[in-house]
Design an enzyme around this catalytic site. Structure first.
Site, PDB file in Angstrom:
ATOM      1  N   ASP A   1       3.541  -7.873  -9.365  1.00 38.88           N
ATOM      2  CA  ASP A   1       4.328  -6.620  -9.735  1.00 38.88           C
ATOM      3  C   ASP A   1       4.876  -5.960  -8.658  1.00 38.88           C
ATOM      4  O   ASP A   1       4.724  -6.561  -7.319  1.00 38.88           O
ATOM      5  CB  ASP A   1       3.022  -5.640 -10.103  1.00 38.88           C
ATOM      6  CG  ASP A   1       2.549  -6.082 -11.544  1.00 38.88           C
ATOM      7  OD1 ASP A   1       3.271  -6.722 -12.335  1.00 38.88           O
ATOM      8  OD2 ASP A   1       1.459  -5.533 -11.942  1.00 38.88           O
TER       9      ASP A   1
ATOM     10  N   LYS B   1       7.841  -4.396 -13.541  1.00 37.95           N
ATOM     11  CA  LYS B   1       6.887  -3.315 -14.067  1.00 37.95           C
ATOM     12  C   LYS B   1       7.357  -1.916 -13.745  1.00 37.95           C
ATOM     13  O   LYS B   1       6.584  -1.206 -13.558  1.00 37.95           O
ATOM     14  CB  LYS B   1       5.423  -3.492 -13.827  1.00 37.95           C
ATOM     15  CG  LYS B   1       4.865  -4.310 -14.392  1.00 37.95           C
ATOM     16  CD  LYS B   1       4.322  -3.938 -15.684  1.00 37.95           C
ATOM     17  CE  LYS B   1       3.385  -5.003 -16.554  1.00 37.95           C
ATOM     18  NZ  LYS B   1       1.904  -4.866 -15.940  1.00 37.95           N
TER      19      LYS B   1
ATOM     20  N   MET C   1       1.043   8.055 -11.459  1.00 39.63           N
ATOM     21  CA  MET C   1       2.426   8.228 -12.300  1.00 39.63           C
ATOM     22  C   MET C   1       2.755   9.406 -12.621  1.00 39.63           C
ATOM     23  O   MET C   1       2.977   9.667 -13.650  1.00 39.63           O
ATOM     24  CB  MET C   1       2.018   7.251 -13.349  1.00 39.63           C
ATOM     25  CG  MET C   1       1.960   5.708 -13.024  1.00 39.63           C
ATOM     26  SD  MET C   1       1.219   4.867 -14.580  1.00 39.63           S
ATOM     27  CE  MET C   1      -0.373   5.084 -14.611  1.00 39.63           C
TER      28      MET C   1
END
Ligand SMILES: C[S@@+](CC[C@H](N)C(=O)[O-])C[C@H]1O[C@@H](n2cnc3c(N)ncnc32)[C@H](O)[C@@H]1O
Length: 267
Positions: free
Chosen positions: A36, A58, A172
């Site tokens: 990733d 990603k 996030m």
């Protein structure tokens, strides 16, 4: 032909020293590595020179494989008898869709193993000297995604978080920080609750910005992801325990402190 296997390996949060010994062993014998974007590129050097390296991306804006395609790549290489390391940022089972990849492998009858990693949720605050629990200040913590905060029908129960959890760790969440802070204040969390936003934690680019629920969104308007947000009284310990942050010069440290920042990290 021997049966292949997929290893879902946690790469840790950025500092390559935080990869587990099992993770290094597997990388050194990997035939295929699917990685990733947040994985430290230095870790890829552990794989044999002739191992195939596949970037899974990603992140919006980067060329990346859709999840379905990642699953197919893992399954096909394992079926061809290869040892496949699926290298994922932090821990593979913390907001990394590792659970979905394991489900796809199980459904396809492909053997797999999960190698836990050091999650950014734990390591990034630790590098900023912020313990998530502390006998005086916090006896619980929750790790949540901030990605859903603005979505219609989001499943996050802000009221229970605001009143029932001492330390809230948001992954996030940078883009939605104004909304997250507003929701917690609206549900009764004190607007003076200390908050830290740590970007590129555990790396040479680590930045720690501190404030409170009332002003953190404004202070972080120009911070770049990835970032972990920590909300709770334990944040105040970071000033004293920020072991990985050294001021570059006294004047710079003073000016950064005036701006509500802790000095740049120099591991
Ligand atoms: C898709 S989630 C994956 C989390 C990962 N599985 C883990 O356990 O750390 C990505 C989020 O992790 C956080 N993150 C990962 N690495 C980070 C770092 N070095 N510094 C700050 N935040 C980080 C950020 O919130 C980022 O948006």
């Amino acid at each position: 032909m021997s049966a292949g296997k997929v290893y879902l390996v946690g790469a840790g949060p950025g500092d390559p020293g935080l990869l587990t010994i099992r993770g290094v062993e597997l990388l050194r014998s990997a035939e295929v590595v699917v990685y990733d974007r947040l994985v430290n590129p230095a870790l890829l050097e552990e794989a044999p020179a002739n191992a195939q390296r596949i970037f899974a991306g990603k992140t919006a804006g980067y060329h990346s494989l859709p999840q379905e395609e990642i699953n197919t790549v893992l399954i096909e290489h394992a079926r061809a008898g290869r040892s496949v390391v699926r290298l994922k940022g932090g821990d593979p089972f913390v907001f990394g869709r590792g659970g979905e990849e394991a489900e796809a492998l199980a459904a396809a009858g492909v053997a797999f193993e999960v190698v836990p990693g050091v999650s950014s949720a734990i390591a990034v605050p630790a590098y900023a000297g912020i313990p998530l629990t502390h006998r005086r200040l916090s006896s619980s913590f929750a790790v949540i995604t901030g990605h859903e905060a603005c979505k219609e029908g989001a499943k996050i129960d802000w009221s229970r978080l605001a009143s029932g959890i001492d330390t809230i760790v948001v992954l996030m969440g940078l883009k939605n920080l104004p909304r997250i802070a507003a929701e917690l204040i609206a549900q009764g969390r004190n607007r003076q609750t200390p908050v830290a936003v740590i970007s590129s934690g555990t790396t040479a680019k680590q930045r720690v910005i501190t404030g409170d629920l009332g002003d953190i969104a404004e202070k972080c308007a120009t911070v770049e992801p990835p970032a972990v947000i920590i909300i709770g009284e334990v944040v105040s310990l970071g000033t004293e325990l920020g072991w990985s942050s050294l001021p570059e010069t006294a004047a710079e440290a003073e000016s950064e402190t005036r701006n509500g920042k802790q000095p740049a990290n120099r591991p």
